[in-house]
Design a protein around this motif. Structure first.
Motif, mmCIF file in Angstrom:
data_model
loop_
_atom_site.group_PDB
_atom_site.id
_atom_site.type_symbol
_atom_site.label_atom_id
_atom_site.label_comp_id
_atom_site.label_asym_id
_atom_site.label_seq_id
_atom_site.Cartn_x
_atom_site.Cartn_y
_atom_site.Cartn_z
ATOM 1 N N ASP A 68 12.125 19.065 56.820
ATOM 2 C CA ASP A 68 12.404 18.165 57.941
ATOM 3 C C ASP A 68 11.157 17.889 58.769
ATOM 4 O O ASP A 68 11.055 16.859 59.419
ATOM 5 N N ASP A 69 10.211 18.834 58.760
ATOM 6 C CA ASP A 69 8.973 18.678 59.517
ATOM 7 C C ASP A 69 7.860 18.043 58.692
ATOM 8 O O ASP A 69 6.720 17.997 59.123
ATOM 9 N N GLY A 70 8.190 17.598 57.477
ATOM 10 C CA GLY A 70 7.190 16.963 56.629
ATOM 11 C C GLY A 70 6.337 17.936 55.837
ATOM 12 O O GLY A 70 5.240 17.607 55.420
ATOM 13 N N HIS A 71 6.816 19.141 55.633
ATOM 14 C CA HIS A 71 6.065 20.159 54.908
ATOM 15 C C HIS A 71 6.652 20.393 53.516
ATOM 16 O O HIS A 71 6.780 21.529 53.071
ATOM 17 N N ASP A 72 7.000 19.333 52.807
ATOM 18 C CA ASP A 72 7.613 19.468 51.484
ATOM 19 C C ASP A 72 6.729 20.256 50.517
ATOM 20 O O ASP A 72 7.210 21.132 49.797
ATOM 21 N N ASP A 73 5.429 19.945 50.477
ATOM 22 C CA ASP A 73 4.517 20.632 49.570
ATOM 23 C C ASP A 73 4.423 22.107 49.917
ATOM 24 O O ASP A 73 4.431 22.960 49.033
ATOM 25 N N LEU A 74 4.332 22.410 51.196
ATOM 26 C CA LEU A 74 4.250 23.798 51.628
ATOM 27 C C LEU A 74 5.542 24.537 51.322
ATOM 28 O O LEU A 74 5.516 25.685 50.884
ATOM 29 N N ALA A 75 6.665 23.884 51.517
ATOM 30 C CA ALA A 75 7.958 24.503 51.217
ATOM 31 C C ALA A 75 8.015 24.885 49.741
ATOM 32 O O ALA A 75 8.429 25.995 49.389
ATOM 33 N N ALA A 76 7.591 23.995 48.871
ATOM 34 C CA ALA A 76 7.593 24.279 47.439
ATOM 35 C C ALA A 76 6.613 25.397 47.103
ATOM 36 O O ALA A 76 6.900 26.267 46.277
ATOM 37 N N MET A 77 5.446 25.386 47.746
ATOM 38 C CA MET A 77 4.435 26.397 47.489
ATOM 39 C C MET A 77 4.914 27.785 47.923
ATOM 40 O O MET A 77 4.744 28.773 47.201
ATOM 41 N N VAL A 78 5.538 27.871 49.094
ATOM 42 C CA VAL A 78 6.039 29.155 49.582
ATOM 43 C C VAL A 78 7.152 29.650 48.671
ATOM 44 O O VAL A 78 7.199 30.828 48.311
ATOM 45 N N LYS A 79 8.028 28.751 48.270
ATOM 46 C CA LYS A 79 9.120 29.139 47.367
ATOM 47 C C LYS A 79 8.549 29.657 46.049
ATOM 48 O O LYS A 79 9.011 30.670 45.513
ATOM 49 N N ASN A 80 7.541 28.990 45.518
ATOM 50 C CA ASN A 80 6.884 29.423 44.289
ATOM 51 C C ASN A 80 6.229 30.790 44.479
ATOM 52 O O ASN A 80 6.357 31.672 43.624
ATOM 53 N N ALA A 81 5.535 30.976 45.587
ATOM 54 C CA ALA A 81 4.873 32.254 45.849
ATOM 55 C C ALA A 81 5.896 33.378 45.990
ATOM 56 O O ALA A 81 5.692 34.478 45.468
ATOM 57 N N GLU A 82 6.995 33.110 46.670
ATOM 58 C CA GLU A 82 8.050 34.120 46.809
ATOM 59 C C GLU A 82 8.621 34.486 45.443
ATOM 60 O O GLU A 82 8.866 35.668 45.161
ATOM 61 N N SER A 83 8.809 33.506 44.597
ATOM 62 C CA SER A 83 9.326 33.750 43.257
ATOM 63 C C SER A 83 8.344 34.591 42.438
ATOM 64 O O SER A 83 8.743 35.527 41.736
ATOM 65 N N GLU A 84 7.070 34.262 42.536
ATOM 66 C CA GLU A 84 6.064 35.024 41.803
ATOM 67 C C GLU A 84 5.962 36.453 42.316
ATOM 68 O O GLU A 84 5.788 37.394 41.531
ATOM 69 N N LEU A 85 6.077 36.637 43.620
ATOM 70 C CA LEU A 85 6.065 37.991 44.173
ATOM 71 C C LEU A 85 7.263 38.789 43.676
ATOM 72 O O LEU A 85 7.142 39.960 43.322
ATOM 73 N N ALA A 86 8.423 38.160 43.658
ATOM 74 C CA ALA A 86 9.627 38.834 43.169
ATOM 75 C C ALA A 86 9.448 39.229 41.705
ATOM 76 O O ALA A 86 9.809 40.349 41.313
ATOM 77 N N ASP A 87 8.877 38.333 40.895
ATOM 78 C CA ASP A 87 8.618 38.646 39.489
ATOM 79 C C ASP A 87 7.653 39.820 39.361
ATOM 80 O O ASP A 87 7.848 40.714 38.537
ATOM 81 N N TYR A 88 6.608 39.809 40.176
ATOM 82 C CA TYR A 88 5.620 40.897 40.156
ATOM 83 C C TYR A 88 6.293 42.223 40.482
ATOM 84 O O TYR A 88 6.118 43.214 39.779
ATOM 85 N N HIS A 89 7.085 42.248 41.547
ATOM 86 C CA HIS A 89 7.720 43.490 41.973
ATOM 87 C C HIS A 89 8.768 43.964 40.968
ATOM 88 O O HIS A 89 8.932 45.160 40.763
#
Length: 108
Positions: A73-94
Motif C-alpha cells: 500500500d505504501d508503494g514498496h512492492d519490490d521490498l515486500a517481495a524481497m523481504v518475503k524471499n529473504a524470510e523464506s530463505e532463512l526458514a529454509d536455512y534453519h
C-alpha cells in the motif's frame, strides 16, 4: 526518541533497505555457492562466514519489521517481495541446519 525522529529514521531505513537486503542476499548466494573447503580450519571459517551472512540478513529483516516495512500500500512492492524471499530463505536455512526460531531468539 521523539515521534518525528522515529518517523525520519524509518523513512531512511525504507530508502537504504532494498539495496542492503539485495546485496546481502546476493553476497550470501555467491559465497555459499563456492566449493566447501575440505581443510578443517578452512571448513570452519567457511561455515562461520555463512552464519554471519545469515545473521546479517536476519537483522535486515528485523529492521524492515521495525520500520513497518514492507507495505504494498505504501508503494514498496519490490521490498515486500524481497523481504518475503529473504524470510523464506532463512526458514529454509534453519530447517536444513536444525536451528529454529526459538533457538535464535534465545541467543539474542
Amino acid at each position: 526518541m521523539t515521534s518525528d525522529m522515529t518517523g525520519d529514521a524509518r523513512g531512511r531505513v525504507a530508502i537504504f533497505l532494498p539495496d542492503a537486503l539485495a546485496r546481502a542476499l546476493n553476497s550470501y548466494h555467491a559465497f555459499s555457492g563456492e566449493n566447501v573447503p575440505t581443510d578443517i580450519k578452512a571448513f570452519k571459517e567457511y561455515h562461520n562466514a555463512c552464519k554471519v551472512a545469515i545473521a546479517h540478513i536476519d537483522l535486515l529483516i528485523k529492521l524492515a519489521r521495525w520500520a513497518d516495512l514492507p507495505s504494498a500500500d505504501d508503494g514498496h512492492d519490490d521490498l515486500a517481495a524481497m523481504v518475503k524471499n529473504a524470510e523464506s530463505e532463512l526458514a529454509d536455512y534453519h530447517e536444513k541446519f536444525g536451528e529454529d526460531e526459538g533457538e535464535r531468539e534465545d541467543a539474542e
